[in-house]
Design a protein around this motif. Structure first.
Motif, PDB file in Angstrom:
ATOM      1  N   PRO A 157     -22.442 -37.500  -1.499  1.00 52.30           N
ATOM      2  CA  PRO A 157     -23.585 -37.902  -2.316  1.00 52.30           C
ATOM      3  C   PRO A 157     -24.097 -36.709  -3.134  1.00 52.30           C
ATOM      4  O   PRO A 157     -24.045 -35.567  -2.667  1.00 52.30           O
ATOM      5  N   GLN A 158     -24.521 -37.002  -4.334  1.00 56.25           N
ATOM      6  CA  GLN A 158     -25.018 -35.931  -5.205  1.00 56.25           C
ATOM      7  C   GLN A 158     -26.513 -35.753  -4.996  1.00 56.25           C
ATOM      8  O   GLN A 158     -27.282 -36.704  -5.136  1.00 56.25           O
ATOM      9  N   LYS A 159     -26.900 -34.527  -4.641  1.00 57.19           N
ATOM     10  CA  LYS A 159     -28.325 -34.264  -4.445  1.00 57.19           C
ATOM     11  C   LYS A 159     -29.020 -34.292  -5.802  1.00 57.19           C
ATOM     12  O   LYS A 159     -28.569 -33.660  -6.748  1.00 57.19           O
ATOM     13  N   VAL A 160     -30.103 -35.045  -5.874  1.00 53.22           N
ATOM     14  CA  VAL A 160     -30.787 -35.188  -7.156  1.00 53.22           C
ATOM     15  C   VAL A 160     -32.054 -34.336  -7.187  1.00 53.22           C
ATOM     16  O   VAL A 160     -32.259 -33.550  -8.104  1.00 53.22           O
ATOM     17  N   LYS A 161     -32.910 -34.469  -6.189  1.00 53.65           N
ATOM     18  CA  LYS A 161     -34.192 -33.750  -6.207  1.00 53.65           C
ATOM     19  C   LYS A 161     -34.685 -33.489  -4.777  1.00 53.65           C
ATOM     20  O   LYS A 161     -34.313 -34.205  -3.848  1.00 53.65           O
ATOM     21  N   GLU A 162     -35.541 -32.475  -4.657  1.00 51.66           N
ATOM     22  CA  GLU A 162     -36.234 -32.226  -3.388  1.00 51.66           C
ATOM     23  C   GLU A 162     -37.718 -32.031  -3.658  1.00 51.66           C
ATOM     24  O   GLU A 162     -38.084 -31.417  -4.663  1.00 51.66           O
ATOM     25  N   TYR A 163     -38.541 -32.548  -2.768  1.00 54.21           N
ATOM     26  CA  TYR A 163     -39.990 -32.429  -2.932  1.00 54.21           C
ATOM     27  C   TYR A 163     -40.619 -32.053  -1.594  1.00 54.21           C
ATOM     28  O   TYR A 163     -40.160 -32.499  -0.546  1.00 54.21           O
ATOM     29  N   ASP A 164     -41.693 -31.266  -1.652  1.00 52.11           N
ATOM     30  CA  ASP A 164     -42.398 -30.892  -0.423  1.00 52.11           C
ATOM     31  C   ASP A 164     -43.095 -32.102   0.202  1.00 52.11           C
ATOM     32  O   ASP A 164     -43.152 -32.234   1.419  1.00 52.11           O
ATOM     33  N   ASP A 165     -43.674 -32.941  -0.652  1.00 49.56           N
ATOM     34  CA  ASP A 165     -44.425 -34.087  -0.139  1.00 49.56           C
ATOM     35  C   ASP A 165     -44.406 -35.224  -1.148  1.00 49.56           C
ATOM     36  O   ASP A 165     -43.828 -35.107  -2.232  1.00 49.56           O
ATOM     37  N   LEU A 166     -45.085 -36.305  -0.789  1.00 51.36           N
ATOM     38  CA  LEU A 166     -45.031 -37.518  -1.600  1.00 51.36           C
ATOM     39  C   LEU A 166     -45.733 -37.341  -2.953  1.00 51.36           C
ATOM     40  O   LEU A 166     -45.273 -37.870  -3.966  1.00 51.36           O
ATOM     41  N   SER A 167     -46.819 -36.578  -2.986  1.00 51.53           N
ATOM     42  CA  SER A 167     -47.510 -36.425  -4.263  1.00 51.53           C
ATOM     43  C   SER A 167     -46.633 -35.673  -5.267  1.00 51.53           C
ATOM     44  O   SER A 167     -46.654 -35.952  -6.460  1.00 51.53           O
ATOM     45  N   ALA A 168     -45.814 -34.733  -4.766  1.00 55.32           N
ATOM     46  CA  ALA A 168     -44.893 -34.015  -5.661  1.00 55.32           C
ATOM     47  C   ALA A 168     -43.847 -34.976  -6.222  1.00 55.32           C
ATOM     48  O   ALA A 168     -43.509 -34.923  -7.412  1.00 55.32           O
ATOM     49  N   LEU A 169     -43.351 -35.866  -5.368  1.00 53.04           N
ATOM     50  CA  LEU A 169     -42.378 -36.855  -5.852  1.00 53.04           C
ATOM     51  C   LEU A 169     -43.028 -37.780  -6.877  1.00 53.04           C
ATOM     52  O   LEU A 169     -42.458 -38.053  -7.935  1.00 53.04           O
ATOM     53  N   GLU A 170     -44.235 -38.233  -6.581  1.00 50.16           N
ATOM     54  CA  GLU A 170     -44.901 -39.182  -7.478  1.00 50.16           C
ATOM     55  C   GLU A 170     -45.127 -38.600  -8.863  1.00 50.16           C
ATOM     56  O   GLU A 170     -44.923 -39.278  -9.864  1.00 50.16           O
ATOM     57  N   ASP A 219     -43.367 -36.582 -10.334  1.00 52.59           N
ATOM     58  CA  ASP A 219     -42.079 -36.364 -11.001  1.00 52.59           C
ATOM     59  C   ASP A 219     -41.255 -37.660 -11.055  1.00 52.59           C
ATOM     60  O   ASP A 219     -40.065 -37.635 -11.383  1.00 52.59           O
ATOM     61  N   LEU A 220     -41.883 -38.787 -10.768  1.00 53.44           N
ATOM     62  CA  LEU A 220     -41.130 -40.035 -10.579  1.00 53.44           C
ATOM     63  C   LEU A 220     -40.313 -40.444 -11.805  1.00 53.44           C
ATOM     64  O   LEU A 220     -39.162 -40.864 -11.681  1.00 53.44           O
ATOM     65  N   LEU A 221     -40.900 -40.303 -12.991  1.00 54.84           N
ATOM     66  CA  LEU A 221     -40.168 -40.694 -14.208  1.00 54.84           C
ATOM     67  C   LEU A 221     -38.882 -39.889 -14.366  1.00 54.84           C
ATOM     68  O   LEU A 221     -37.822 -40.440 -14.639  1.00 54.84           O
ATOM     69  N   ASN A 222     -38.984 -38.568 -14.164  1.00 56.85           N
ATOM     70  CA  ASN A 222     -37.797 -37.703 -14.230  1.00 56.85           C
ATOM     71  C   ASN A 222     -36.775 -38.096 -13.186  1.00 56.85           C
ATOM     72  O   ASN A 222     -35.581 -38.141 -13.447  1.00 56.85           O
ATOM     73  N   LEU A 223     -37.277 -38.349 -11.984  1.00 62.95           N
ATOM     74  CA  LEU A 223     -36.391 -38.708 -10.873  1.00 62.95           C
ATOM     75  C   LEU A 223     -35.586 -39.969 -11.216  1.00 62.95           C
ATOM     76  O   LEU A 223     -34.365 -39.992 -11.077  1.00 62.95           O
ATOM     77  N   LEU A 224     -36.274 -40.999 -11.695  1.00 62.45           N
ATOM     78  CA  LEU A 224     -35.591 -42.259 -12.002  1.00 62.45           C
ATOM     79  C   LEU A 224     -34.598 -42.073 -13.148  1.00 62.45           C
ATOM     80  O   LEU A 224     -33.521 -42.668 -13.160  1.00 62.45           O
ATOM     81  N   ARG A 225     -34.948 -41.207 -14.101  1.00 61.23           N
ATOM     82  CA  ARG A 225     -34.042 -40.919 -15.215  1.00 61.23           C
ATOM     83  C   ARG A 225     -32.764 -40.258 -14.696  1.00 61.23           C
ATOM     84  O   ARG A 225     -31.662 -40.614 -15.090  1.00 61.23           O
ATOM     85  N   GLU A 226     -32.924 -39.307 -13.782  1.00 61.50           N
ATOM     86  CA  GLU A 226     -31.743 -38.611 -13.243  1.00 61.50           C
ATOM     87  C   GLU A 226     -30.872 -39.539 -12.407  1.00 61.50           C
ATOM     88  O   GLU A 226     -29.647 -39.475 -12.470  1.00 61.50           O
ATOM     89  N   VAL A 227     -31.530 -40.372 -11.617  1.00 61.01           N
ATOM     90  CA  VAL A 227     -30.772 -41.322 -10.795  1.00 61.01           C
ATOM     91  C   VAL A 227     -29.964 -42.255 -11.707  1.00 61.01           C
ATOM     92  O   VAL A 227     -28.780 -42.512 -11.472  1.00 61.01           O
ATOM     93  N   THR A 228     -30.600 -42.731 -12.761  1.00 65.69           N
ATOM     94  CA  THR A 228     -29.929 -43.612 -13.732  1.00 65.69           C
ATOM     95  C   THR A 228     -28.699 -42.924 -14.303  1.00 65.69           C
ATOM     96  O   THR A 228     -27.626 -43.520 -14.430  1.00 65.69           O
TER      97      THR A 228
END
Ligand SMILES: [Zn+2]
Length: 274
Positions: free
Chosen positions: A244-257, A259-268
């Motif tokens: 599996p290709q590692k996409v992103k790492e976050y310390d906590d949920l607020s950090a993920l939230e 960055d969510l738009l970027n995350l979904l773009r990368e996953v796509t």
């Protein structure tokens, strides 16, 4: 033309779950007295350690999301009202039923997108609870709760077993599948929509952090916090046997939230859907 479904890839979300307050996820009430405890926690029969069943985590997120989104709680399962689409058109638009599934498979349903694995106590937490905390029972504390009978005013003490605050379970693993599907010429699963729908899962996790897991939440138990979140992707396009290709790492949920738009773009992009 028959219904055709193809797996386009999977998104893996892993993280640790910290019990911020004592955690009680109930085991079977068999009537066997364990140290005089009325309400025992669920334990792994092999290690005897408490764990968080994937079904508890998934069910709690679903129930919070159903209320957050104001869905009709139209079905009764074991005395609890839950939401379940019963029409194909409604299902096509329903994030919750597509992600979490419909109870009793409907012929219009596409595969449930989300799998939630059981979450075990980390070895480090097990060691601390055994060697330093010297808990009442193996890995757990016993808390006495007194409820007052509103009619007779009689006190009714209950002894409840909890995993102490600070304990860490992990890694939790959530596996989210992305599908493409057709029924004749009509699309019944759109992989880009599946990636967008991943947002519902993140909402569910935020709702969970603000609520509680397990029992006695309104009396303080079950506050949890996610930490060390990792997102990776396995593409279905003839590359399933690659790591599996590692996409992103976050310390906590607020950090993920945030960055969510970027995350979904990368996953796509990793899934080749861009
Ligand atoms: Zn639905």
């Amino acid at each position: 033309m028959p219904k055709q479904i193809q797996l386009k890839g999977r998104i893996f979300l892993t993280f640790n779950i910290q019990a911020v307050t004592g955690l009680h996820i109930g085991g079977s009430e068999t009537g066997i007295e364990i140290g005089g405890v009325d309400k025992v926690v669920i334990r792994d029969p092999i290690t005897n350690r408490p764990y968080i069943p994937g079904s508890s985590l998934k069910g709690k997120m679903r129930s919070l999301l159903e209320k957050y989104r104001g869905l009709s709680l139209n079905r009764n399962i074991g005395g609890t009202a839950i939401h379940s689409c019963d029409q194909s058109e409604e299902y096509q638009q329903c994030d919750i039923c597509q992600v979490f599934g419909v109870p009793g498979e409907m012929n219009f349903a596409t595969p449930t997108r989300l799998v939630v694995r059981d979450v075990h106590l980390t070895d480090e937490s097990a060691r601390i609870l055994t060697e330093q905390a010297h808990t009442d029972l193996p890995y757990t504390e016993v808390k006495t709760e007194v409820s007052i009978d509103r009619v007779t005013s009689a006190a009714n003490p209950r002894r409840m077993e909890r995993v102490p605050a600070g304990a860490i379970f992990g890694p939790a693993e959530l596996v989210y599948s992305v599908y493409e599907g057709k029924d004749g010429y009509a699309s019944i699963a759109d992989p880009k929509k599946d990636v967008e729908r991943f947002r519902a899962l993140v909402e569910g996790l935020q709702l969970l952090e603000d609520d509680y897991l397990g029992g006695s939440g309104s009396r303080g138990s079950g506050k949890v916090r996610l930490q060390g979140i990792r997102v990776s992707v396995r593409s279905g396009e003839k590359k399933y046997l690659e790591a599996p290709q590692k996409v992103k790492e976050y310390d906590d949920l607020s950090a993920l939230e945030s960055d969510l738009l970027n995350l979904l773009r990368e996953v796509t992009s990793v899934l080749g859907l861009a």
